[in-house]
Scaffold this motif. Sequence first.
Motif, PDB file in Angstrom:
ATOM      1  N   TYR A 145      -6.642   5.283 -10.886  1.00 38.75           N
ATOM      2  CA  TYR A 145      -5.287   5.230 -11.432  1.00 38.75           C
ATOM      3  C   TYR A 145      -4.420   6.400 -10.976  1.00 38.75           C
ATOM      4  CZ  TYR A 145      -7.054   1.425 -14.235  1.00 38.75           C
ATOM      5  OH  TYR A 145      -7.608   0.231 -14.621  1.00 38.75           O
ATOM      6  N   ALA A 146      -5.060   7.505 -10.609  1.00 41.73           N
ATOM      7  CA  ALA A 146      -4.316   8.655 -10.083  1.00 41.73           C
ATOM      8  C   ALA A 146      -4.185   8.499  -8.583  1.00 41.73           C
ATOM      9  CB  ALA A 146      -5.031   9.953 -10.430  1.00 41.73           C
ATOM     10  N   SER A 147      -3.470   7.462  -8.163  1.00 40.70           N
ATOM     11  CA  SER A 147      -3.381   7.155  -6.745  1.00 40.70           C
ATOM     12  C   SER A 147      -2.021   6.547  -6.410  1.00 40.70           C
ATOM     13  CB  SER A 147      -4.480   6.174  -6.341  1.00 40.70           C
ATOM     14  OG  SER A 147      -4.245   4.893  -6.909  1.00 40.70           O
ATOM     15  N   PHE A 148      -1.685   6.593  -5.144  1.00 43.46           N
ATOM     16  CA  PHE A 148      -0.418   6.038  -4.671  1.00 43.46           C
ATOM     17  C   PHE A 148      -0.330   4.543  -4.971  1.00 43.46           C
ATOM     18  CE2 PHE A 148       2.010   4.024  -1.158  1.00 43.46           C
ATOM     19  CZ  PHE A 148       3.253   4.601  -1.394  1.00 43.46           C
ATOM     20  N   PHE A 149      -1.404   3.816  -4.713  1.00 45.16           N
ATOM     21  CA  PHE A 149      -1.351   2.365  -4.895  1.00 45.16           C
ATOM     22  C   PHE A 149      -1.347   1.965  -6.367  1.00 45.16           C
ATOM     23  CE2 PHE A 149      -2.740   2.632  -0.483  1.00 45.16           C
ATOM     24  CZ  PHE A 149      -1.864   1.730   0.099  1.00 45.16           C
ATOM     25  N   SER A 150      -1.890   2.792  -7.230  1.00 45.49           N
ATOM     26  CA  SER A 150      -1.782   2.509  -8.657  1.00 45.49           C
ATOM     27  C   SER A 150      -0.323   2.473  -9.090  1.00 45.49           C
ATOM     28  CB  SER A 150      -2.532   3.568  -9.464  1.00 45.49           C
ATOM     29  OG  SER A 150      -2.307   3.410 -10.846  1.00 45.49           O
ATOM     30  N   HIS A 151       0.492   3.295  -8.450  1.00 48.12           N
ATOM     31  CA  HIS A 151       1.904   3.401  -8.820  1.00 48.12           C
ATOM     32  C   HIS A 151       2.809   2.471  -8.009  1.00 48.12           C
ATOM     33  CE1 HIS A 151       1.623   6.853 -11.589  1.00 48.12           C
ATOM     34  NE2 HIS A 151       0.609   7.222 -10.836  1.00 48.12           N
ATOM     35  N   THR A 152       2.287   1.895  -6.928  1.00 46.79           N
ATOM     36  CA  THR A 152       3.173   1.103  -6.054  1.00 46.79           C
ATOM     37  C   THR A 152       2.681  -0.304  -5.762  1.00 46.79           C
ATOM     38  OG1 THR A 152       2.099   1.986  -4.054  1.00 46.79           O
ATOM     39  CG2 THR A 152       4.036   3.172  -4.894  1.00 46.79           C
ATOM     40  N   SER A 153       1.406  -0.602  -5.998  1.00 43.02           N
ATOM     41  CA  SER A 153       0.875  -1.918  -5.653  1.00 43.02           C
ATOM     42  C   SER A 153       1.012  -2.855  -6.856  1.00 43.02           C
ATOM     43  CB  SER A 153      -0.595  -1.799  -5.231  1.00 43.02           C
ATOM     44  OG  SER A 153      -1.106  -3.063  -4.867  1.00 43.02           O
ATOM     45  N   GLN A 154       1.970  -3.723  -6.801  1.00 43.25           N
ATOM     46  CA  GLN A 154       2.324  -4.572  -7.931  1.00 43.25           C
ATOM     47  C   GLN A 154       1.228  -5.548  -8.322  1.00 43.25           C
ATOM     48  OE1 GLN A 154       4.565  -4.475 -10.077  1.00 43.25           O
ATOM     49  NE2 GLN A 154       4.487  -6.483 -11.059  1.00 43.25           N
ATOM     50  N   ILE A 155       0.398  -5.954  -7.379  1.00 40.50           N
ATOM     51  CA  ILE A 155      -0.608  -6.974  -7.691  1.00 40.50           C
ATOM     52  C   ILE A 155      -1.911  -6.354  -8.189  1.00 40.50           C
ATOM     53  CG2 ILE A 155       0.374  -8.706  -6.170  1.00 40.50           C
ATOM     54  CD1 ILE A 155      -2.801  -6.903  -5.130  1.00 40.50           C
ATOM     55  N   ASN A 156      -1.923  -5.022  -8.405  1.00 37.49           N
ATOM     56  CA  ASN A 156      -3.115  -4.364  -8.944  1.00 37.49           C
ATOM     57  C   ASN A 156      -2.940  -4.049 -10.422  1.00 37.49           C
ATOM     58  OD1 ASN A 156      -3.127  -3.712  -5.918  1.00 37.49           O
ATOM     59  ND2 ASN A 156      -5.181  -3.122  -6.537  1.00 37.49           N
ATOM     60  N   ASP A 157      -4.054  -3.760 -11.057  1.00 37.78           N
ATOM     61  CA  ASP A 157      -4.051  -3.457 -12.481  1.00 37.78           C
ATOM     62  C   ASP A 157      -3.743  -1.972 -12.696  1.00 37.78           C
ATOM     63  OD1 ASP A 157      -4.444  -3.974 -15.204  1.00 37.78           O
ATOM     64  OD2 ASP A 157      -6.519  -3.278 -15.092  1.00 37.78           O
ATOM     65  N   HIS A 217       5.757  -0.661 -14.965  1.00 36.87           N
ATOM     66  CA  HIS A 217       6.336   0.527 -14.336  1.00 36.87           C
ATOM     67  C   HIS A 217       6.785   0.147 -12.931  1.00 36.87           C
ATOM     68  CE1 HIS A 217       3.386   3.078 -17.004  1.00 36.87           C
ATOM     69  NE2 HIS A 217       4.187   2.315 -17.706  1.00 36.87           N
ATOM     70  N   PHE A 218       7.623  -0.849 -12.836  1.00 35.39           N
ATOM     71  CA  PHE A 218       7.983  -1.439 -11.556  1.00 35.39           C
ATOM     72  C   PHE A 218       8.770  -0.465 -10.685  1.00 35.39           C
ATOM     73  CE2 PHE A 218       8.350  -4.783 -14.906  1.00 35.39           C
ATOM     74  CZ  PHE A 218       7.147  -5.412 -14.639  1.00 35.39           C
ATOM     75  N   LYS A 219       8.484  -0.477  -9.378  1.00 35.51           N
ATOM     76  CA  LYS A 219       9.292   0.242  -8.399  1.00 35.51           C
ATOM     77  C   LYS A 219      10.155  -0.800  -7.699  1.00 35.51           C
ATOM     78  CE  LYS A 219       6.900   3.943  -9.386  1.00 35.51           C
ATOM     79  NZ  LYS A 219       5.944   3.324 -10.333  1.00 35.51           N
ATOM     80  N   THR A 220      11.463  -0.627  -7.782  1.00 30.34           N
ATOM     81  CA  THR A 220      12.380  -1.645  -7.255  1.00 30.34           C
ATOM     82  C   THR A 220      13.270  -1.069  -6.163  1.00 30.34           C
ATOM     83  OG1 THR A 220      14.079  -1.182  -8.921  1.00 30.34           O
ATOM     84  CG2 THR A 220      12.434  -2.847  -9.475  1.00 30.34           C
ATOM     85  N   VAL A 221      13.711  -1.944  -5.279  1.00 27.59           N
ATOM     86  CA  VAL A 221      14.641  -1.571  -4.227  1.00 27.59           C
ATOM     87  C   VAL A 221      16.068  -1.729  -4.742  1.00 27.59           C
ATOM     88  CG1 VAL A 221      14.725  -3.909  -3.245  1.00 27.59           C
ATOM     89  CG2 VAL A 221      15.282  -1.936  -1.802  1.00 27.59           C
ATOM     90  N   PHE A 275       9.966  -7.282  -0.852  1.00 29.58           N
ATOM     91  CA  PHE A 275      10.519  -7.196  -2.206  1.00 29.58           C
ATOM     92  C   PHE A 275      10.580  -8.593  -2.823  1.00 29.58           C
ATOM     93  CE2 PHE A 275      12.515  -4.138   0.690  1.00 29.58           C
ATOM     94  CZ  PHE A 275      12.006  -2.955   0.174  1.00 29.58           C
ATOM     95  N   ALA A 276      10.319  -8.660  -4.121  1.00 26.07           N
ATOM     96  CA  ALA A 276      10.316  -9.951  -4.819  1.00 26.07           C
ATOM     97  C   ALA A 276      11.701 -10.587  -4.748  1.00 26.07           C
ATOM     98  CB  ALA A 276       9.892  -9.752  -6.264  1.00 26.07           C
ATOM     99  N   ASP A 277      11.744 -11.849  -4.338  1.00 18.42           N
ATOM    100  CA  ASP A 277      13.023 -12.544  -4.154  1.00 18.42           C
ATOM    101  C   ASP A 277      13.508 -13.236  -5.420  1.00 18.42           C
ATOM    102  OD1 ASP A 277      11.066 -14.472  -4.265  1.00 18.42           O
ATOM    103  OD2 ASP A 277      11.788 -15.614  -2.535  1.00 18.42           O
ATOM    104  N   GLN A 278      12.710 -13.148  -6.491  1.00 22.88           N
ATOM    105  CA  GLN A 278      13.068 -13.753  -7.773  1.00 22.88           C
ATOM    106  C   GLN A 278      12.142 -13.151  -8.833  1.00 22.88           C
ATOM    107  OE1 GLN A 278      11.305 -17.880  -8.230  1.00 22.88           O
ATOM    108  NE2 GLN A 278      11.057 -17.613  -6.008  1.00 22.88           N
ATOM    109  N   TYR A 300      13.358  -7.942  -6.967  1.00 25.24           N
ATOM    110  CA  TYR A 300      13.557  -6.669  -6.261  1.00 25.24           C
ATOM    111  C   TYR A 300      12.361  -5.711  -6.396  1.00 25.24           C
ATOM    112  CZ  TYR A 300      18.400  -8.333  -6.545  1.00 25.24           C
ATOM    113  OH  TYR A 300      19.541  -9.106  -6.489  1.00 25.24           O
ATOM    114  N   THR A 301      11.296  -6.134  -7.096  1.00 21.60           N
ATOM    115  CA  THR A 301      10.112  -5.285  -7.209  1.00 21.60           C
ATOM    116  C   THR A 301       9.435  -5.137  -5.845  1.00 21.60           C
ATOM    117  OG1 THR A 301       9.710  -5.893  -9.510  1.00 21.60           O
ATOM    118  CG2 THR A 301       7.825  -5.063  -8.269  1.00 21.60           C
ATOM    119  N   SER A 302       8.928  -3.940  -5.572  1.00 21.66           N
ATOM    120  CA  SER A 302       8.267  -3.694  -4.294  1.00 21.66           C
ATOM    121  C   SER A 302       6.982  -4.502  -4.158  1.00 21.66           C
ATOM    122  CB  SER A 302       7.931  -2.209  -4.160  1.00 21.66           C
ATOM    123  OG  SER A 302       7.107  -1.989  -3.027  1.00 21.66           O
TER     124      SER A 302
END
Length: 491
Positions: free
Chosen positions: A290-302, A309-313, A331-334, A356-358
């Motif tokens: 959980y203390a990782s880059f992908f924990s904070h940016t990979s939307q399809i992970n737990d 905590h979505f990161k959006t464009v 980015f999510a189109d809907q 707009y979620t990454s």
Amino acid sequence: MKKNKLTKMNFSKYFALFITITLFISCADFDRDFEEERYYTSSHAEENNAAGGTVGLQALDGAILSYLRDGESSTDEFGIKAVDLGMDLRSNDMDMSTNTWFGAYNNYDNIILTSNDNEFIWEFFYKVINNANGIINTIPEDSPEETLIFKYKSHAYRAIAYFYLLRIYQHTRADDSTEAIPIDFGDFVGQPKSTVGEVKQLILEDLSLAYNGLENHARASKQEVDASVVAAYLARYYLTYENWTEAEKYADIAMSVGSIESDVMHGFDELSLSEVIWGAEVTEATSEVYASFFSHTSQINDGYSGWNHFKTVNSNLYNMIPDTDVRKGWFADQEYDPGVIIVPGTWGHYNITPKYTSLKFIAEPGPGVFIGDYIYLRNTEFYLTKAEALARQNKDTDAQQVLFDLNSVRDENYTLSTKTGQDLIDEILMYRRIELWGDGVASFDMARLGTGLNRQDGRENLVMPGADLVIPALDAKMIYQIPIAEVDAEN
């Protein structure tokens, strides 16, 4: 609890003392695998003390690389990628939905001298500097070439760290005579602030020395620093300080590493990708979960991204991406309902995914699984650097072609630009914002270009409450205050 300054200094003194010993000790068996070690410890010392040649240096070099990857191994202090993510969240292009981890970057609350985030950034890069000094200051200039290689690499680490610090703690457009940050020469004595010009000179000297020393060095993997990595930072340096001819020269070297990937939906989690110049492998043993880059940016992970905590464009930037450009798929189109599989082959996430979620960064899927390599540099950045440097020199035809070489891979309908002058520069800068979204470049570009923050620009994506800020380019909030621990130490 953060390590205090004394702890940091003792760590570095021990580091320097140990490397001195390693250079002169007789050879012995040395079979410990340091590749997956996070920290340099006394157990490392015991085994290194029995080793000769460059074995000890390899371990110390690996310790610096591991620290760049892991940092303090806490939720928002996981090395250089944590800093990159934090800096991007200070830009016009990346937002987050909830005030949680990294929220203080997004709403500029952590610039103050008592902030934990601020202290992390300062200590993180000065530890890199101290430990690089430990190698630089103890390898004689007349050492064998196989030994000097590690000295050249350490010059690169030190330059990278100072380059980050200088741009975080002082305005990029500040005059060379402006006070900036202390230069640590490795003697562990508190130093006054050096000027912008003095720090810039050290960075350039270190990078130039590293490039020349590593030019004929063949690295074993993309985890190691070689001349192409140094060329990339030279290109960043010269672009930042508007030496267009040198930026063009070194960008050309960096962009020549590998080729441009035609598939952009791979998640940017593998060093094997052709366009990767430098990064760090993450395995089950080294993953901070959980203390990782992908924990904070990979939307399809737990992880944190998936926990609302979505990161959006910035939707305005999203709307600039042509519909035929595959980068729009980042980015999510809907808005997607819970359980909808957005990325084929991944698990059905239980949460919603707002528009707009990454979706750019995707680690190995599954609950609590974050096995994704960290990518620090990609060659596509330097196509854009070269294109901008050419355009700044009024070499419009050449700049148009370099931009086409990149964009035609990303968008089959992209045609050679006919723009010239400032219009061409603006097009290149727009594509920098698109291509390098989430790569840690955006706020540094804002600083060098003299662009302020404006989150009241009609964007439609989720914006964290209290983060809809407007801050002028040279406002004091655009840089960090030197942390109180350092101020007290200097006094």
